[in-house]
Design a protein around this motif. Structure first.
Motif, PDB file in Angstrom:
ATOM      1  N   VAL A 240       0.860  -1.173   0.000  1.00  0.00           N
ATOM      2  CA  VAL A 240       0.000   0.000   0.000  1.00  0.00           C
ATOM      3  C   VAL A 240       0.905   1.233   0.000  1.00  0.00           C
ATOM      4  O   VAL A 240       1.632   1.458   0.966  1.00  0.00           O
ATOM      5  CB  VAL A 240      -0.929   0.022   1.229  1.00  0.00           C
ATOM      6  N   VAL A 241       0.884   1.998  -1.079  1.00  0.00           N
ATOM      7  CA  VAL A 241       1.760   3.164  -1.206  1.00  0.00           C
ATOM      8  C   VAL A 241       0.929   4.433  -1.049  1.00  0.00           C
ATOM      9  O   VAL A 241      -0.042   4.647  -1.779  1.00  0.00           O
ATOM     10  CB  VAL A 241       2.500   3.171  -2.552  1.00  0.00           C
ATOM     11  N   MET A 242       1.329   5.264  -0.087  1.00  0.00           N
ATOM     12  CA  MET A 242       0.597   6.506   0.182  1.00  0.00           C
ATOM     13  C   MET A 242       1.138   7.631  -0.688  1.00  0.00           C
ATOM     14  O   MET A 242       1.745   8.583  -0.209  1.00  0.00           O
ATOM     15  CB  MET A 242       0.703   6.847   1.665  1.00  0.00           C
ATOM     16  N   SER A 243       0.906   7.502  -1.989  1.00  0.00           N
ATOM     17  CA  SER A 243       1.356   8.519  -2.942  1.00  0.00           C
ATOM     18  C   SER A 243       0.188   9.075  -3.715  1.00  0.00           C
ATOM     19  O   SER A 243       0.358   9.555  -4.847  1.00  0.00           O
ATOM     20  CB  SER A 243       2.385   7.913  -3.898  1.00  0.00           C
ATOM     21  N   GLY A 244      -1.006   9.015  -3.153  1.00  0.00           N
ATOM     22  CA  GLY A 244      -2.172   9.460  -3.892  1.00  0.00           C
ATOM     23  C   GLY A 244      -2.380   8.575  -5.109  1.00  0.00           C
ATOM     24  O   GLY A 244      -2.056   7.385  -5.077  1.00  0.00           O
ATOM     25  N   PRO A 245      -2.874   9.115  -6.211  1.00  0.00           N
ATOM     26  CA  PRO A 245      -3.069   8.299  -7.408  1.00  0.00           C
ATOM     27  C   PRO A 245      -1.825   8.183  -8.292  1.00  0.00           C
ATOM     28  O   PRO A 245      -1.906   7.647  -9.390  1.00  0.00           O
ATOM     29  CB  PRO A 245      -4.183   9.049  -8.147  1.00  0.00           C
TER      30      PRO A 245
END
Length: 504
Positions: A413-418
């Protein structure tokens, strides 16, 4: 209806091709970073997935499909599939993808010269090729990992072959033109307008008027055939999107492309004009384009084709096509790249006119050219090439840390937006979320779906947008520091998702 050629020594065709290739090979080994890394990462991911998951052309896959297959509603994947073929032969290296773009772009320079020669004469065509070789937008998007370079090659080929056919060429010329036009529409759709309108005008003028033109079957077969194959692919793409829930947003309210109210304000048109003047024409190209658009004086039209008006028509068609999707056009500058197919030959004509004046004007012309090249190189260096360096890149740091901290088959899960840049750099599959999505319920849901880790950065949210200080950032930091192995020493973090992980 041929064009007379300028007298004098023949101009060396290899020179604009060499200049264009040299500029496009700058940092060809660069990773997927910098301007529009978002678009490049998705294209590169498709190519890598084709090469590694099976060469099934009709099943494009991206990396952000969570625990699913990653099948996505996408444009016709001709470019990523071509890159995948190179990957299968030589291994996955981004320079191969960039090299394919460079090849397409250099071939486009050749075709721009041929188009200019047919419509404006030898010297104007040659100088048009020089301008396409050195101006910022054609250079940068002539070596990015996205289909724009291929799109321009197909569009230029369609126009050039159509002109050849109108001048008495064989039917093979119009067949090649149709194949190239259909390919351009499949790759991007909007060429159906910005390229189709100029071709339709050429057809009517070349046949002596609309009535005569529409009587011939090819006037209907050419556009309808292209529309049919384009519709067939996008129908299939729609089925993929509906089955997987993954799409690039071509349809529906979430598309965020069609806010036509933007067209009523000055902001859209003012920013578009400024962007074209700077990024497309390097400022000094603006007067050359205006000079090329001026009608020739009486007795000075030697070498100019009667169909030359297709070039300003093409400029208008590109602007109108962009206005159909103003949100996308305002954000993605490569939507203005097709302007250069029509602008560069006209700039070549402007240069020839400037050089044909008095001695003072001739000297001034060389000063304009020198300054334009200098401005172009400055824009390329500051706005584009400098942003592809890994030094100081938070996205690159996070991608390397994910690779070091998770196994190859991990779902992250990468918290980089889209923005998929980090996920691509890490060579992992998973989810793209924003920091505010972090909650007890979501963390548990990610674990159940097979997520192995949560990763992100305190420096940036997307690969280019700084993460501002505030409650959201503080909340995220507190949660990361509460998980093993504790607070990270740098801005990047990778937190394993297991039974012992706590949520905020």
């Amino acid at each position: 209806m041929g064009v007379s050629r300028s007298k004098g020594h023949p101009l060396p065709l290899w020179l604009p091709l060499l200049i264009g290739a040299t500029l496009r090979l700058v940092q060809i080994q660069a990773p997927i970073l910098g301007i529009h890394s978002w678009r490049q990462a998705d294209t590169a991911a498709m190519a890598r997935n084709f090469a590694e998951q099976g060469m099934r052309f009709w099943l494009p896959q991206i990396d952000w499909g969570g625990a699913g297959s990653g099948l996505v509603e996408a444009e016709f994947p001709l470019y990523p599939y071509g890159v995948a073929l190179l990957y299968r032969l030589f291994g996955v290296h981004e320079w191969l993808a960039r090299g394919l773009s460079v090849l397409c772009s250099v071939l486009t320079i050749f075709l721009v010269i041929r188009i200019g020669r047919r419509l404006l004469g030898e010297r104007a065509g040659w100088w048009g090729g020089i301008f396409y070789a050195v101006l910022p937008i054609p250079v940068f998007y002539g070596r990015t990992v996205q289909p724009e370079a291929l799109l321009m090659l197909l569009a230029a080929l369609a126009l050039e072959r159509f002109l050849v056919w109108l001048e008495g060429g064989r039917r093979s010329a119009v067949l090649v033109s149709w194949l190239a036009f259909s390919g351009a529409c499949l790759v991007k759709v909007l060429p159906f307008l910005w390229l189709g309108a100029p071709l339709l005008w050429l057809w009517a003028r070349g046949q002596g008027g609309w009535v005569q033109a529409l009587r011939r079957p090819i006037a209907w077969l050419y556009p309808l055939g292209a529309a049919a194959v384009t519709a067939l692919w996008y129908w299939h793409a729609r089925q993929l999107g509906e089955s997987s829930g993954l799409s690039f947003g071509f349809w529906g309210g979430q598309a965020n492309r069609y806010t036509w109210s933007d067209l009523l304000g000055f902001s859209y048109w003012g920013e578009l004009a400024l962007r074209v003047a700077v990024r497309n024409l390097a400022v000094l190209g603006v007067p050359l384009l205006i000079l090329g658009l001026l009608p020739p004086r009486a007795g000075s039209a030697a070498g100019v084709h009667p169909l030359v008006r297709v070039l300003p028509l093409g400029l208008v068609a590109v602007v109108v096509a962009g206005a159909l999707a103003p949100e996308t056009t305002a954000v993605h500058e490569y939507y203005q790249l097709p302007l250069m197919l029509f602008a560069c030959p006209l700039m070549g004509q402007g240069w020839v006119r400037l050089r044909s004046g008095s001695i003072g004007w001739r000297r001034g012309a060389w000063a304009v050219l020198s300054l334009m090249v200098l401005v172009s190189l400055t824009i390329l260096g500051v706005d584009y090439w400098s942003r592809e360096r890994i030094t100081g890149s938070a996205a690159w740091e996070l991608g390397r840390q994910i690779q070091a901290s998770t196994p190859e088959q991990a779902r992250v899960v990468v918290m980089s937006g889209p923005d998929p840049t980090v996920l691509y750099l890490a060579n992992r599959k998973g989810w793209l979320v924003t920091p505010e999505a972090l909650s007890e319920q979501e963390a548990a849901a990610w674990r159940r779906k097979g997520a192995d880790a949560v990763a992100g950065s305190f420096a940036v949210i997307e690969s280019y947008r700084p993460f501002p200080d505030g409650p959201e950032k503080d909340r995220l930091r507190r949660w990361v520091c509460a998980q093993p192995p504790g607070c990270p020493s740098g801005s990047a973090f990778v937190v394993p998702l297991n039974a012992g992980t706590t949520a905020p």
